[in-house]
Write a protein that holds these residues in place. Structure first.
Motif, PDB file in Angstrom:
ATOM      1  N   UNK A  91      37.242  90.442  22.822  1.00 13.96           N
ATOM      2  CA  UNK A  91      37.867  89.004  21.744  1.00 13.96           C
ATOM      3  C   UNK A  91      38.571  88.303  22.590  1.00 13.96           C
ATOM      4  N   UNK A  92      39.387  87.160  22.509  1.00 10.61           N
ATOM      5  CA  UNK A  92      39.512  85.655  22.597  1.00 10.61           C
ATOM      6  C   UNK A  92      39.501  85.968  24.157  1.00 10.61           C
ATOM      7  N   UNK A  93      39.133  85.431  24.830  1.00  7.21           N
ATOM      8  CA  UNK A  93      39.764  85.562  26.221  1.00  7.21           C
ATOM      9  C   UNK A  93      40.667  83.856  26.298  1.00  7.21           C
ATOM     10  N   UNK A  94      42.337  84.423  26.982  1.00  4.57           N
ATOM     11  CA  UNK A  94      43.062  83.332  27.513  1.00  4.57           C
ATOM     12  C   UNK A  94      42.378  82.027  29.148  1.00  4.57           C
ATOM     13  N   UNK A  95      42.783  81.449  29.666  1.00  4.15           N
ATOM     14  CA  UNK A  95      42.070  80.878  30.603  1.00  4.15           C
ATOM     15  C   UNK A  95      43.674  79.690  31.438  1.00  4.15           C
ATOM     16  N   UNK A  96      44.384  79.773  31.567  1.00  7.25           N
ATOM     17  CA  UNK A  96      45.157  79.257  32.493  1.00  7.25           C
ATOM     18  C   UNK A  96      44.758  78.445  34.018  1.00  7.25           C
ATOM     19  N   UNK A  97      44.871  76.847  34.202  1.00  7.51           N
ATOM     20  CA  UNK A  97      44.470  76.263  34.917  1.00  7.51           C
ATOM     21  C   UNK A  97      45.538  75.195  35.582  1.00  7.51           C
ATOM     22  N   UNK A  98      45.294  75.418  36.393  1.00  9.07           N
ATOM     23  CA  UNK A  98      46.216  74.381  37.286  1.00  9.07           C
ATOM     24  C   UNK A  98      47.912  74.810  37.029  1.00  9.07           C
ATOM     25  N   UNK A 122      52.398  77.995  33.195  1.00 15.99           N
ATOM     26  CA  UNK A 122      51.564  77.584  32.873  1.00 15.99           C
ATOM     27  C   UNK A 122      51.772  77.033  31.857  1.00 15.99           C
ATOM     28  N   UNK A 123      49.976  76.677  31.105  1.00 13.76           N
ATOM     29  CA  UNK A 123      50.003  76.509  29.503  1.00 13.76           C
ATOM     30  C   UNK A 123      48.327  77.573  29.295  1.00 13.76           C
ATOM     31  N   UNK A 124      48.613  78.597  28.917  1.00 17.71           N
ATOM     32  CA  UNK A 124      47.292  79.319  28.125  1.00 17.71           C
ATOM     33  C   UNK A 124      47.032  78.786  27.300  1.00 17.71           C
ATOM     34  N   UNK A 125      45.094  78.707  27.498  1.00 18.21           N
ATOM     35  CA  UNK A 125      44.303  78.312  26.473  1.00 18.21           C
ATOM     36  C   UNK A 125      43.433  79.360  26.234  1.00 18.21           C
ATOM     37  N   UNK A 129      40.982  77.286  20.891  1.00 15.88           N
ATOM     38  CA  UNK A 129      42.033  75.771  22.114  1.00 15.88           C
ATOM     39  C   UNK A 129      43.380  76.396  21.293  1.00 15.88           C
ATOM     40  N   UNK A 130      43.636  77.359  20.997  1.00 15.04           N
ATOM     41  CA  UNK A 130      44.339  77.474  20.498  1.00 15.04           C
ATOM     42  C   UNK A 130      45.454  77.719  21.859  1.00 15.04           C
ATOM     43  N   UNK A 131      46.970  77.382  21.622  1.00 10.85           N
ATOM     44  CA  UNK A 131      47.418  77.371  23.336  1.00 10.85           C
ATOM     45  C   UNK A 131      48.996  77.842  23.368  1.00 10.85           C
ATOM     46  N   UNK A 132      49.437  78.431  24.253  1.00 11.05           N
ATOM     47  CA  UNK A 132      50.772  78.880  24.672  1.00 11.05           C
ATOM     48  C   UNK A 132      51.305  78.735  25.758  1.00 11.05           C
TER      49      UNK A 132
END
Length: 167
Positions: A91-98, A122-125, A129-132
């Motif tokens: 399903x929808x992956x989440x990305x963590x950058x920096x 950090x901020x997971x995106x 495009x939803x963030x948490x």
């Protein structure tokens, strides 16, 4: 001292030094990058997890070490849903950058000697495009002469383990 005594003395000192260095604890790197993959187990006995939402599958990325107490993390967290048919499905992956990583040695009172706690914030995106806000606690243990780091989720909410290989 005769020649034989000198040789024995040198051998004893060499063996003592070799033994001492063999038990030295490895430190995490203070510079460099490692690539990691942390895998989570399939939920035991779950035949319909759809109603519970996404359960996770694995987490892959890189850790860039800045110094002995900090690093940054970039990665993608693949989410899966397990059900009785056509399972699992990504399903929808989440990305963590920096994401900021604070590094602290573990002690006998909060873990084990030789290990480290990595606290990732950090901020997971999500791909939609939803963030948490994301906070991960990871136990780390350098091995293989410092070329590999064993990783284990340590916050009690999600099991998972893997390895980070220095590049």
């Amino acid at each position: 001292m005769n020649f034989i005594s000198v040789i024995r003395f040198i051998l004893l000192i060499s063996i003592a030094l070799l033994g001492a260095s063999a038990h030295a604890l490895l430190a995490l790197p203070t510079t460099g990058t490692c690539g990691f993959l942390i895998t989570e187990p399939v939920p035991y006995g779950m035949t319909d997890v759809d109603r519970m939402g996404e359960t996770g599958y694995n987490f892959m990325g890189v850790i860039v070490f800045n110094n002995a107490s900090s690093a940054t993390l970039n990665g993608v967290y693949m989410n899966a849903v397990y059900s009785s048919q056509n399972s699992p499905q990504l399903r929808t992956p989440a990305y963590l950058n920096n994401a900021a990583v604070s590094i602290a040695p573990l002690t006998a009172s909060n873990g084990f000697l030789g290990g480290y706690r990595l606290v990732v914030t950090g901020q997971a995106v999500m791909a939609n495009k939803t963030t948490s806000k994301a906070t991960l606690n990871i136990n780390a243990l350098p091995v293989n002469g410092g070329k590999s780091i064993l990783l284990q989720f340590a916050d009690g909410t999600q099991p998972g383990s893997g390895v980070c290989q220095m590049q």
